[in-house]
Scaffold this active site. Structure first.
Site, PDB file in Angstrom:
ATOM      1  CE  LYS A   1      31.968  19.437  72.648  1.00 15.97           C
ATOM      2  NZ  LYS A   1      31.137  20.291  73.519  1.00 15.97           N
TER       3      LYS A   1
ATOM      4  NE  ARG B   1      27.587  20.529  67.920  1.00  9.65           N
ATOM      5  CZ  ARG B   1      28.688  21.076  68.408  1.00  9.65           C
ATOM      6  NH1 ARG B   1      29.867  20.619  68.098  1.00  9.65           N
ATOM      7  NH2 ARG B   1      28.571  22.090  69.213  1.00  9.65           N
TER       8      ARG B   1
ATOM      9  NE  ARG C   1      33.821  28.871  75.373  1.00  7.85           N
ATOM     10  CZ  ARG C   1      33.316  27.873  74.680  1.00  7.85           C
ATOM     11  NH1 ARG C   1      33.877  26.687  74.751  1.00  7.85           N
ATOM     12  NH2 ARG C   1      32.246  28.047  73.949  1.00  7.85           N
TER      13      ARG C   1
ATOM     14  NE  ARG D   1      32.763  29.449  70.739  1.00 10.92           N
ATOM     15  CZ  ARG D   1      32.632  28.124  70.814  1.00 10.92           C
ATOM     16  NH1 ARG D   1      33.698  27.380  71.043  1.00 10.92           N
ATOM     17  NH2 ARG D   1      31.466  27.547  70.676  1.00 10.92           N
TER      18      ARG D   1
ATOM     19  NE  ARG E   1      27.246  27.092  71.654  1.00 13.53           N
ATOM     20  CZ  ARG E   1      28.195  27.540  72.491  1.00 13.53           C
ATOM     21  NH1 ARG E   1      28.113  28.763  73.002  1.00 13.53           N
ATOM     22  NH2 ARG E   1      29.202  26.772  72.810  1.00 13.53           N
TER      23      ARG E   1
END
Ligand code: AP5
Ligand code: MG
Length: 242
Positions: free
Chosen positions: A13, A88, A127, A160, A171
C-alpha cells in the site's frame, strides 16, 4: 477523486501510494503514518496509539476516526484523497462514508491488493522505512540507490518496531479478523477493484493504474508509466534499484 489502497500489512500500500499521489496529484492519508508522526512528536495520542501498534493490534476506532477527521479538514484534501490503511474496521468505513457524504463526496475506488501470506512475511521482515517521508525499501526486493539511505531525501532508513516477525504475524491475523470485513462494505457499493499485488513493483503499479482508469471510464490501452506526460511516476524513479 477519492481512492483507497486496501490490503494486508506488506501488500504494498505505502509503496504504491507514492506513485498514485504523484500521478493523480492527491495527498496520501495513511493513518499509520499519522500515528507514527504523533509518536515522534511525543503527544498523548501518540503515546496511547503506540501501545496498540507495538502489540500489532488496531488503535481504537474513536481515536483513529478522530485523527482521520482532523486530516480531512486540511484544505489540501479538497480535491480528493488517497487513503492508505484507512478504513480498517467496518465502523471506520461507515464513519468515513458519513464524512465524505458531508463534503458531497464519496469513495470512488478501493484497490484490494492481494498477496499470499508467505510473501507478506518475507516483505515485512526485510522492510526499511524512511522516518522522514515514509517511503519503504527492501534490501533484496526494492533496494535504495545508496545502501540504508532514502532515495528521496537521503535520510537514514530504519526498521519499524512492528515489523518483528511475531508482531508482523499478529498484524496479519488482526487484518484477517477485523479488517477483511470492510471489503464486503465496499463490494456492496460496487467500488472494489481486485488487484494482484504479486510480481514487480512496476507490474503492480500498471495493474492499479489500469484498475483506476477502467473504473473511471478512461482509456486503458497502451498504459505505460514511462509515457505519463509528467514523466515522474515511474516506480524506478521513486524506489530506485529496481
Ligand atoms: P500501517 O502503517 O498502515 O501498516 P500496515 O497496514 O500494517 O501496512 P504496512 O505499512 O505494514 O504495509 P504496506 O501495505 O504499506 O506495504 P509496503 O508498501 O510498506 O499501520 C501500522 C499500525 O498502525 C497498525 O498495525 C495499527 O496498530 C495502526 N493503525 C494504522 N491505521 C489504523 C486504522 N485505520 N485503524 C486502527 N489502527 C490503525 O511494502 C512492504 C515491503 O514490501 C517493503 O519493504 C516494500 O519495499 C516491499 N514491496 C512492496 N511491493 C513489492 C513488490 N511488488 N515486490 C517486492 N517487494 C515489494
Ligand atoms: Mg504502509
Amino acid at each position: 477523486m477519492n481512492l483507497a489502497l486496501f490490503g494486508p500489512p506488506g501488500s504494498g500500500k505505502g509503496t504504491q501510494a507514492k506513485f498514485l499521489v504523484q500521478h493523480f496529484g492527491i495527498p496520501q492519508v495513511s493513518t499509520g503514518d499519522l500515528f507514527r508522526a504523533e509518536i515522534k512528536a511525543g503527544s498523548d495520542l501518540g503515546r496511547k496509539a503506540q501501545i496498540d501498534m507495538d502489540r500489532g493490534d488496531l488503535v481504537p476506532d474513536d481515536v483513529t476516526i478522530e485523527i482521520a477527521r482532523r486530516r480531512l479538514s486540511v484544505p489540501d484534501t479538497a480535491g480528493g484523497v488517497l487513503f492508505d490503511g484507512f478504513p480498517r474496521t467496518v465502523p471506520q468505513a461507515v464513519e468515513l462514508d458519513r464524512m465524505l457524504d458531508g463534503m458531497g463526496r464519496r469513495m470512488d475506488r478501493v484497490m484490494f491488493m492481494q498477496v499470499p501470506t508467505e510473501v507478506l512475511v518475507d516483505r515485512l521482515a526485510g522492510r526499511l522505512t524512511c522516518p522522514k517521508c515514509g517511503r519503504t525499501y527492501h534490501p533484496k526486493l526494492a533496494p535504495p540507490r545508496v545502501e540504508a539511505l532514502c532515495d528521496a531525501d537521503g535520510t537514514e532508513l530504519i526498521m519499524r518496531e512492528d515489523d518483528r516477525p511475531e508482531t508482523a504475524r499478529k498484524r496479519i491475523s488482526v487484518y484477517l479478523e477485523q479488517t477483511l470485513p470492510v471489503l464486503a462494505h465496499y463490494r456492496q457499493q460496487h467500488v472494489v477493484s481486485d488487484v494482484d499485488g504479486t510480481g514487480s513493483i512496476e507490474d503492480v503499479w500498471q495493474r492499479i493504474l489500469r484498475a483506476v482508469r477502467v473504473a473511471s471510464g478512461g482509456p486503458t490501452a497502451g498504459i505505460s508509466v514511462a509515457a505519463d506526460p509528467r514523466g515522474n511516476d515511474s516506480p524506478q524513479g521513486l524506489v530506485g534499484g529496481q
